[in-house]
Each structure stands twice: as structure tokens, then as C-alpha cells.
Design an enzyme around this catalytic site. Sequence first.
Site, mmCIF file in Angstrom:
data_model
loop_
_atom_site.group_PDB
_atom_site.id
_atom_site.type_symbol
_atom_site.label_atom_id
_atom_site.label_comp_id
_atom_site.label_asym_id
_atom_site.label_seq_id
_atom_site.Cartn_x
_atom_site.Cartn_y
_atom_site.Cartn_z
ATOM 1 N N PRO A 28 0.683 -1.421 -0.083
ATOM 2 C CA PRO A 28 0.115 -0.115 0.118
ATOM 3 C C PRO A 28 0.985 1.006 0.143
ATOM 4 O O PRO A 28 1.868 1.441 0.797
ATOM 5 C CB PRO A 28 -0.752 -0.251 1.407
ATOM 6 C CG PRO A 28 0.140 -0.897 2.216
ATOM 7 C CD PRO A 28 0.748 -1.814 1.088
ATOM 8 N N LEU A 29 0.554 2.395 -0.767
ATOM 9 C CA LEU A 29 1.209 3.385 -0.698
ATOM 10 C C LEU A 29 0.086 4.529 -0.979
ATOM 11 O O LEU A 29 -0.498 4.667 -1.941
ATOM 12 C CB LEU A 29 2.029 3.700 -1.863
ATOM 13 C CG LEU A 29 3.070 4.723 -2.228
ATOM 14 C CD1 LEU A 29 3.945 4.797 -0.882
ATOM 15 C CD2 LEU A 29 3.774 4.646 -3.515
ATOM 16 N N GLN A 82 -6.087 -2.334 4.048
ATOM 17 C CA GLN A 82 -5.180 -1.979 4.881
ATOM 18 C C GLN A 82 -6.117 -0.965 5.815
ATOM 19 O O GLN A 82 -6.381 0.027 5.448
ATOM 20 C CB GLN A 82 -3.841 -1.604 4.810
ATOM 21 C CG GLN A 82 -3.119 -1.312 5.660
ATOM 22 C CD GLN A 82 -1.531 -0.662 5.511
ATOM 23 O OE1 GLN A 82 -1.420 0.620 5.199
ATOM 24 N NE2 GLN A 82 -0.525 -1.493 5.497
ATOM 25 N N CYS A 112 3.215 2.898 10.155
ATOM 26 C CA CYS A 112 3.192 4.308 9.650
ATOM 27 C C CYS A 112 3.937 5.377 10.752
ATOM 28 O O CYS A 112 3.455 5.481 11.823
ATOM 29 C CB CYS A 112 1.761 4.877 9.360
ATOM 30 S SG CYS A 112 1.857 6.473 8.491
ATOM 31 N N LYS A 152 1.443 -4.823 9.488
ATOM 32 C CA LYS A 152 2.640 -4.265 9.203
ATOM 33 C C LYS A 152 3.313 -3.557 10.356
ATOM 34 O O LYS A 152 2.628 -2.899 11.113
ATOM 35 C CB LYS A 152 2.202 -3.121 8.346
ATOM 36 C CG LYS A 152 3.412 -2.294 7.783
ATOM 37 C CD LYS A 152 3.105 -1.193 6.901
ATOM 38 C CE LYS A 152 4.289 -0.457 6.733
ATOM 39 N NZ LYS A 152 4.124 0.809 5.896
#
Length: 202
Positions: A28-29, A82, A112, A152
Site C-alpha cells: 500500500p502506498l 489496509q 506508519c 505491518k
Amino acid sequence: MSKTAVLPRCPANPASLAFGPDRPWLAPLAGYSDLPFRLLCREYGAAVCVTEMVSAKGLVYHSPGTGELLASLPEDQPLVVQLFGAEADFLRRAVAMLREAGYGWFDLNMGCSVPKVLRQGAGAAMLGDMKNSLAVARAMLEEAGPGRVGFKLRLGLDDARPVLPDLALRLEDLGAGWLTLHPRTARQGFGGAADWQALARL
């Protein structure tokens, strides 16, 4: 208002996900991993794609724009959603809403390091409260089912506060389907040297 009023339906829910060095995932971005980009990456061999990071509270409160992040097509499968957030109740409710809309695979962002996410106690900030992190993970797994949620991670908040391998092992015990590691600390952000050996150890 229906619980799924802002959610597009997922067109499919594959029974399994592909893992392996010859089955690459699209990570994911934020700002990039929308439906057109995912479809393009699938043409070049992406076996599984992950959505942009979606706020659990945004889903629960029907925030504008959330549905756009989740738009999908039959060609865009298998798809992992996500999520981010730091409260077990909101993550449980978000997964329940997504399941009702047909989504079946989920990922929790605990890595993050963007300040606006950290200020919510979410993302990498969760690494500073293992008890809460495990409570959130447990809530998601109970709602989604064993093996249907990934996590993550980063190495820790900083060098003095590592979380591996303890957190990874605990998540595995709870039923995590997969673990993803950004081999830097939260304090490093996206700079400095990555500890690639940590991936091998994990």
C-alpha cells in the site's frame, strides 16, 4: 443509514492469498494505490494488491471519500484492505462492515510514522503499547477469522524500544495470516539505514 452505505461491494472474496518469491504483492502506498494503479500493477505480475491505508473511524463514521479508496473490480482480486486505528472497538466494527460488504482480507498498519497518524496513537505509535496492540489485533482476528489479517510492523519506536521478535510471535499466536516489516524504527521514519537482516530473522 445502512452500515455499508458508503462502501462499494467487493466483487469477489478469494479463499486464499498467494505467497512466495514468484508471487509479488503490491504494497500500500498513500496517494498511489488506487484502483487504476492496482490494475496496472496486476498486468505486470502483482499477485495480491493492498489498498491505501483506510481509517477505521472513517469507515465507521461514513467519512466522505472512504468508498473511493475501496473501489474494486473482479480483475482487482485478491485484494487486501489496509486499516489504521488504535481502538479495538473501531477496528472490530470496521472489519465487520467490510465483511458485510464482501471484503475478506485485512491488514493493520502498525508501522506508519507520519505525524498525523502517530498523534492518533495509531500506526507506529501502537508499538509503544503492546497490550493495546494485541487487543486490537485480537478484535480484528475474531471478526475476520484466523489467517485473514496481516500486520505491518517496524523494528520499534526507536533503538532503545525494540518490539521484535516478541510482538511478531504474539501476533502469530493470535492467528496472524502474515507479517510485513519495514526494517527501520519509527524514529528513523523513511531515512537512515534499514536493518535488512531483521527481515531474515523475522
